[in-house]
Design a protein around this motif. Structure first.
Motif, mmCIF file in Angstrom:
data_model
loop_
_atom_site.group_PDB
_atom_site.id
_atom_site.type_symbol
_atom_site.label_atom_id
_atom_site.label_comp_id
_atom_site.label_asym_id
_atom_site.label_seq_id
_atom_site.Cartn_x
_atom_site.Cartn_y
_atom_site.Cartn_z
ATOM 1 N N ALA A 13 40.790 46.569 23.997
ATOM 2 C CA ALA A 13 42.191 46.787 24.353
ATOM 3 C C ALA A 13 42.569 45.847 25.484
ATOM 4 O O ALA A 13 41.721 45.412 26.271
ATOM 5 N N THR A 14 43.851 45.524 25.551
ATOM 6 C CA THR A 14 44.344 44.803 26.719
ATOM 7 C C THR A 14 44.412 45.768 27.904
ATOM 8 O O THR A 14 44.296 46.994 27.735
ATOM 9 N N LEU A 15 44.623 45.231 29.091
ATOM 10 C CA LEU A 15 44.748 46.094 30.258
ATOM 11 C C LEU A 15 45.910 47.065 30.090
ATOM 12 O O LEU A 15 45.768 48.270 30.354
ATOM 13 N N ALA A 51 44.897 43.550 47.722
ATOM 14 C CA ALA A 51 44.817 44.147 46.386
ATOM 15 C C ALA A 51 45.236 43.163 45.306
ATOM 16 O O ALA A 51 44.588 43.046 44.262
ATOM 17 N N ALA A 52 46.323 42.446 45.533
ATOM 18 C CA ALA A 52 46.815 41.514 44.521
ATOM 19 C C ALA A 52 45.782 40.434 44.223
ATOM 20 O O ALA A 52 45.561 40.070 43.054
ATOM 21 N N ALA A 53 45.118 39.933 45.266
ATOM 22 C CA ALA A 53 44.092 38.897 45.053
ATOM 23 C C ALA A 53 42.861 39.473 44.360
ATOM 24 O O ALA A 53 42.283 38.846 43.470
ATOM 25 N N LEU A 54 42.465 40.658 44.748
ATOM 26 C CA LEU A 54 41.271 41.288 44.182
ATOM 27 C C LEU A 54 41.451 41.623 42.709
ATOM 28 O O LEU A 54 40.558 41.429 41.887
ATOM 29 N N LEU A 55 42.642 42.126 42.348
ATOM 30 C CA LEU A 55 42.888 42.630 40.999
ATOM 31 C C LEU A 55 43.319 41.545 40.019
ATOM 32 O O LEU A 55 43.359 41.796 38.806
ATOM 33 N N LEU A 56 43.649 40.361 40.515
ATOM 34 C CA LEU A 56 44.194 39.318 39.652
ATOM 35 C C LEU A 56 43.346 39.043 38.416
ATOM 36 O O LEU A 56 43.891 38.933 37.306
ATOM 37 N N PRO A 57 42.003 38.924 38.514
ATOM 38 C CA PRO A 57 41.226 38.622 37.294
ATOM 39 C C PRO A 57 41.372 39.681 36.200
ATOM 40 O O PRO A 57 41.285 39.356 35.008
ATOM 41 N N PHE A 58 41.597 40.945 36.583
ATOM 42 C CA PHE A 58 41.753 42.002 35.587
ATOM 43 C C PHE A 58 43.108 41.906 34.871
ATOM 44 O O PHE A 58 43.261 42.386 33.753
ATOM 45 N N PHE A 59 44.095 41.299 35.535
ATOM 46 C CA PHE A 59 45.458 41.246 35.006
ATOM 47 C C PHE A 59 45.756 39.939 34.279
ATOM 48 O O PHE A 59 46.776 39.850 33.584
ATOM 49 N N ASP A 62 47.659 39.464 30.809
ATOM 50 C CA ASP A 62 48.289 40.716 30.407
ATOM 51 C C ASP A 62 49.786 40.674 30.700
ATOM 52 O O ASP A 62 50.247 39.936 31.574
ATOM 53 N N THR A 63 50.537 41.490 29.971
ATOM 54 C CA THR A 63 51.987 41.523 30.184
ATOM 55 C C THR A 63 52.348 42.005 31.591
ATOM 56 O O THR A 63 53.444 41.719 32.085
ATOM 57 N N LEU A 64 51.456 42.729 32.250
ATOM 58 C CA LEU A 64 51.723 43.200 33.608
ATOM 59 C C LEU A 64 51.400 42.157 34.676
ATOM 60 O O LEU A 64 51.728 42.369 35.850
ATOM 61 N N ALA A 65 50.783 41.053 34.306
ATOM 62 C CA ALA A 65 50.343 40.069 35.302
ATOM 63 C C ALA A 65 51.484 39.594 36.206
ATOM 64 O O ALA A 65 51.311 39.534 37.431
ATOM 65 N N PRO A 66 52.667 39.259 35.655
ATOM 66 C CA PRO A 66 53.740 38.795 36.545
ATOM 67 C C PRO A 66 54.229 39.875 37.518
ATOM 68 O O PRO A 66 54.887 39.555 38.512
ATOM 69 N N GLU A 67 53.914 41.126 37.216
ATOM 70 C CA GLU A 67 54.389 42.248 38.037
ATOM 71 C C GLU A 67 53.357 42.695 39.066
ATOM 72 O O GLU A 67 53.619 43.603 39.855
ATOM 73 N N LEU A 68 52.168 42.081 39.073
ATOM 74 C CA LEU A 68 51.073 42.601 39.895
ATOM 75 C C LEU A 68 51.439 42.669 41.371
ATOM 76 O O LEU A 68 51.204 43.692 42.027
ATOM 77 N N ALA A 69 51.993 41.609 41.927
ATOM 78 C CA ALA A 69 52.316 41.610 43.359
ATOM 79 C C ALA A 69 53.325 42.703 43.685
ATOM 80 O O ALA A 69 53.186 43.411 44.697
ATOM 81 N N ALA A 70 54.323 42.880 42.832
ATOM 82 C CA ALA A 70 55.331 43.914 43.079
ATOM 83 C C ALA A 70 54.730 45.307 42.953
ATOM 84 O O ALA A 70 55.062 46.212 43.741
ATOM 85 N N ILE A 71 53.845 45.510 41.976
ATOM 86 C CA ILE A 71 53.182 46.801 41.818
ATOM 87 C C ILE A 71 52.376 47.126 43.076
ATOM 88 O O ILE A 71 52.411 48.260 43.582
ATOM 89 N N CYS A 72 51.646 46.140 43.597
ATOM 90 C CA CYS A 72 50.845 46.359 44.803
ATOM 91 C C CYS A 72 51.727 46.702 46.003
ATOM 92 O O CYS A 72 51.388 47.573 46.808
ATOM 93 N N ARG A 73 52.859 46.022 46.121
ATOM 94 C CA ARG A 73 53.759 46.329 47.246
ATOM 95 C C ARG A 73 54.304 47.748 47.146
ATOM 96 O O ARG A 73 54.440 48.438 48.153
#
Length: 430
Positions: A13-15, A51-59, A62-73
Motif C-alpha cells: 500500500a502507499t502511505l 519532524a518534517a526532515a525525519l519523516l520525508l523518506p516515508f512520504f 505519496d500524495t501527502l508529500a506536498p502537505e508534510l510541512a503543513a501537517i507537521c506545523r
C-alpha cells in the motif's frame, strides 16, 4: 515508498492508503517495505522542523508529500521540553503539554491532519475507531473534534481509567461517541480489530483506526525523540539513553524506529507496570499474551501489546536478537507510590504514575552502575491522576488550562458489553 503487512498476505500500500486503512486487510500491521537508511540528521528550529526532515523518506512519492510541512506545523504546535532531573545526567522529556495533557496528542493530531486532507472530497464519512486505556481516546477525540467527514468512536474499559480521564473521553460530543465497555483494554482492542476486519461493516461504514496500530500515529511519535536527542547532542556532544514507559509498545517502537534512522539514541529500556508480558519475554520466556491486570499506571494496563508484531518484524523474527536489544523491567504499584512520594519529598518533582514507573527503572539502572545521559519519557501530566498523586504528595496538583477547560464541560459515555454486536450496532447507529 510502499508499506506491507507484518503478516505478508496483503498487497503493498502507499502511505496514504496505509494511513486511511489503519489495519492491513490480512489483520497485520503496516510497516515500511524497507526502513530508510540511517542518515546524519540535524535538529530543526522546532519539533515541526525536525519532524518534517525525519519523516520525508516515508512520504516521498505519496500524495501527502506536498502537505508534510503543513501537517507537521499543525500537529506540533506545542513544546516537548527536555528538563533536568535532580540526579546529574538524568532528564525528563515532557510530552504532556498538548491539549489533553498526554503524549498521545502528538500522534493523534498528526493523524487527524493527514486524514482531513485525504478525506477532503470523500462522499462518505470515515469512522475512526480507537480503543483506549486512558489517554489515547481523549487525544484522538480532541484532534478529530468537528473535523468534517470524520467521526470517532472511542472504547474504554469502564472503571479502569482515572475519573479525569473518563471525563475527557466523554466531554466532546458532536462527531465523537464514547463507549464505556464492561471489560478490559484488551477487550476494547479486540473489538476494534474485529470491526476493522469486518468487510460487510466496512461496506456500510468505512472504518479506520487511531490506535498505535495506525502508521499515522506511530511515525510522528518518532519526532519528539529525534528533536530531543538531536538538540541534546548539538548542545552537549552527548547521546541520550531513554527509559520509556510502555503498554501497547507504540511509544517505545517510535524511539526504536528513530534510532534506526540515525537519531543519536543509545540504549532504550522498556518500563512496564505489573503487566509483565514484555519483561517476561525479554527475560527469556515465550511471548504469552494474557488478560491485563488493573494498576495505578492504567494507560499501560495491556496484556497483548499490538506493536509487538512490528517489533518482531523489525528483527526479522529473531527473538534472540530482539531480547538482546532491549532490557525491560516491571514496577508494581507499591514501588510507583513510593517513587511519587519520595521524589516529591526529596526533590520537589511531581510525576504521574507512568512517568514514576520509568523513573524507578532509571534509578535501578543508576544503582547498577549505568553511566551517560539518560531521559525518561513523561507521558502524561500528573493532574490527570490526582486521586493517586495528590494523597502521596500532600497537596493539589495544578491543572493545566487546556485540561481545566475540558473538565469544565459536561461528559457522557454510553455503557456497552464487551460484545462485538454491541459495537457494530453503535457504529451503524451513528
Amino acid at each position: 515508498m510502499n508499506f506491507i503487512s507484518t503478516r505478508h498476505a496483503s498487497p503493498p500500500a502507499t502511505l496514504s492508503q496505509a494511513i486511511a486503512a489503519g489495519l492491513a486487510p490480512d489483520g497485520g500491521l503496516y510497516v515500511p517495505e524497507t526502513l530508510p537508511a540511517a542518515r546524519v540528521l540535524a535538529p530543526g528550529r522546532d519539533m515541526a522542523g525536525t519532524a518534517a526532515a525525519l519523516l520525508l523518506p516515508f512520504f516521498e512519492g505519496d500524495t501527502l508529500a506536498p502537505e508534510l510541512a503543513a501537517i507537521c506545523r499543525e500537529a506540533f504546535d506545542f513544546p516537548a521540553p527536555l528538563r533536568p532531573l535532580a540526579t546529574p545526567g538524568d532528564h525528563v522529556l515532557e510530552l504532556f503539554h498538548g491539549p489533553t495533557a498526554a503524549f498521545k496528542d502528538v500522534g493523534a493530531r498528526f493523524l487527524a491532519a493527514s486524514l482531513a486532507r485525504l478525506r477532503r472530497d470523500a462522499a462518505t464519512p470515515l469512522t475512526i475507531l480507537v480503543a483506549t486505556s486512558g489517554d489515547t481516546g481523549a487525544a484522538v477525540a480532541a484532534a478529530f473534534h468537528r473535523q468534517p467527514g470524520l467521526r470517532v468512536v472511542v472504547l474504554y474499559p469502564d472503571g479502569r481509567v482515572s475519573p479525569r480521564q473518563a471525563h475527557q473521553l466523554g466531554c466532546f460530543g458532536d462527531n465523537i461517541t464514547a463507549l464505556r465497555v464492561a471489560g478490559s483494554f484488551d477487550d476494547c482492542q479486540a473489538l476494534v480489530k474485529q470491526a476493522l476486519n469486518d468487510a460487510g461493516l466496512q461496506q456500510q461504514a468505512p472504518l479506520s483506526s487511531a490506535n498505535s496500530i495506525s502508521l499515522g500515529r506511530l511515525l510522528p511519535q518518532m519526532s519528539y525523540y529525534a528533536h530531543a536527542a538531536l538538540s541534546h547532542r548539538a548542545r552537549t556532544g552527548q547521546s541520550l539513553n531513554f527509559v520509556i514507559p510502555t503498554g501497547n509498545l507504540g511509544n517505545a517502537l517510535a524511539a526504536i524506529f528513530a534510532r534506526a534512522l540515525g537519531v543519536p539514541l543509545e540504549r532504550i529500556v522498556l518500563a512496564t507496570n505489573a503487566n509483565r508480558v514484555l519483561p517476561e519475554f525479554f527475560a527469556g520466556a515465550g511471548y504469552t499474551p494474557r488478560a491485563s491486570v488493573a494498576t495505578l499506571a492504567n494507560a499501560m494496563d495491556v496484556g497483548a501489546p499490538s506493536n509487538f508484531e512490528r517489533l518482531r518484524w523489525l528483527f526479522g523474527g529473531d527473538d534472540t536478537a530482539l531480547r538482546n536489544a532491549f532490557p525491560s523491567a516491571s514496577v508494581d504499584d507499591a514501588a510507583i507510590r513510593e517513587v511519587i512520594a519520595r521524589r516529591y519529598r526529596e526533590y520537589g518533582e511531581v510525576h504521574c504514575p507512568h512517568t514514576a514507573t520509568a523513573v524507578k527503572v532509571l534509578e535501578d539502572l543508576r544503582a547498577q552502575g549505568e553511566t551517560g545521559d539518560w531521559a525518561v519519557a513523561a507521558t502524561a501530566h500528573p493532574a490527570k491522576f490526582e486521586s493517586v498523586v495528590e494523597p502521596l504528595i500532600g497537596r493539589e496538583v495544578e491543572i493545566p488550562p487546556a485540561l481545566a477547560d475540558l473538565l469544565a464541560r459536561p461528559a457522557h459515555a454510553d455503557p456497552v458489553p464487551a460484545e462485538y454486536a454491541a459495537l457494530r450496532h453503535a457504529i451503524l447507529a451513528g
